[in-house]
Design a protein around this motif. Sequence first.
Motif, short mmCIF file in Angstrom:
data_model
loop_
_atom_site.label_atom_id
_atom_site.label_comp_id
_atom_site.label_asym_id
_atom_site.label_seq_id
_atom_site.Cartn_x
_atom_site.Cartn_y
_atom_site.Cartn_z
N LYS A 1 22.82 53.17 -3.15
CA LYS A 1 24.12 52.65 -2.75
C LYS A 1 24.46 51.33 -3.43
CE LYS A 1 23.89 54.74 1.87
NZ LYS A 1 23.91 54.47 3.34
N PHE A 2 23.51 50.78 -4.19
CA PHE A 2 23.69 49.45 -4.78
C PHE A 2 23.58 49.52 -6.30
CE2 PHE A 2 22.19 48.89 -0.51
CZ PHE A 2 22.79 47.74 -0.04
N GLY B 1 31.74 51.68 -3.65
CA GLY B 1 33.02 51.67 -2.95
C GLY B 1 33.51 50.30 -2.57
N GLY B 2 32.74 49.25 -2.90
CA GLY B 2 33.11 47.89 -2.52
C GLY B 2 33.36 47.00 -3.71
N ASP B 3 33.67 45.77 -3.43
CA ASP B 3 33.94 44.79 -4.47
C ASP B 3 32.65 44.14 -4.94
OD1 ASP B 3 36.70 45.22 -4.25
OD2 ASP B 3 36.86 43.75 -2.62
N ILE B 4 32.72 43.46 -6.06
CA ILE B 4 31.58 42.70 -6.56
C ILE B 4 31.42 41.44 -5.72
CG2 ILE B 4 30.68 41.43 -8.54
CD1 ILE B 4 32.23 43.34 -10.35
#
Length: 432
Positions: free
Chosen positions: A62-63, A118-121
């Motif tokens: 996930k990362f 699915g997320g921001d940095i």
Amino acid sequence: MHPHGYTISVATKSKDPIPTKDLFIHNWETLVYEALYDRDYTTIVFVKGLNLRPERLAEASKFQCVFGYDFKNPKFILSSEAVSVAQEIVRCRTPMSILSGQAQAQAHAIKVSIKINGGDIFPSIAKPSLEPYQNFPKQKAHKICLCTMLRNQARFLKEWVMYHGKVGIQRWFIYDNNSDDDIEKVIGILQSIGYNITRHLWPWVKTQEAGFAHCALRARSSCEWVGFIDVDEFFNIRGGGTLNKVIKLYSKVKNLGEIRTRCYSFGPSGLKKVPREGVTVGYTCRLLGSERHKSIIRPDALNQSLINVVHHFHLRTPFVAIELEKGVMAINHYKYQVWEVFKEKFYRRVSAFVADWQEENNVGSKDRAPGVGTKAVEPKDWSNRFCEVKDMRLRNWVLRNFRDRRTHLLPWEPEFEPHFKRRRRRKNIDRL
């Protein structure tokens, strides 16, 4: 500048200012604050705000890590998959362009961050240094080193360092969690008389596990073994001897990677003022039972995830941990000192505390003093609490091995004056 640039030798001061701006312009809930290129062609990233379960691996798929000069511009971003994620540490494969040297000319400008699918940095101030991947020395420079994290403990540091130097420690790593006392001066004095110490700024709140993992990585090339204890904790070797002898005693254990030592908590021992002769001599009464344990580890034996819970690390196969018998060695933990010292824990922003003691939550935590509650008010019987067993062994050993025969002072007492200074002063008097 970011904290990575503050690996400070005690002989010099950094030319750069303390990174106040970087510390406060970022959201503390999500921040990549440190990174290292490791020798196995991975990059280790330290992240605040992941909120992962302690001592558990997360799903690495996930990362991903992102490398670049400008995270807002996709053209200048490289990414790589994570190979392990735990607590505040993400390990990713280092991009080939960095490994091959294509990016080394501008490596000082490369930042590393984390992105969850699915997320921001994440915001980042981490600029890892390029370190050699080969030519690590086969023979370590030091047999046993010591790592600690502290804040405003300068007045106790001399005794802690001098004592442990006597029992075999050769190198000290001091991780400084925003001290504003005389720590630089004290460390400078110790270094000037031969103690091998470096101070490293580690300003991040509640990141002791991450700091210890960082220390283990840094010590790996020069230290065969590294102990992780606080400044109010002292290895108490029963029957005298050194830490080297303790390690040698268990060297027959196949693939030994960690030695765990029980801690015994000492109380104020009837005192109401800080003992001038130091904690090892002043506090002589403790609780009967042991509490927790601390460890000495082989840094080469650590699990790739670097999981630790301050008191012990996870080891990679086939390394094993052992727990010492109390008759061999224990740790004297001067946990409950006179109220003047102990009350500072209510206000200190130490990285390891699980809760602010003034808040009505986690009241049952072992990091709180039994019966004290959430207010820094001295109990009437404080000086006589936590006293179940009189224990004079370490006190007697310290007096035999450190007390000056002429002045009867210990080398960390304020009035102590080394022999060579006394001789010089006498010569000057004679000349007059």
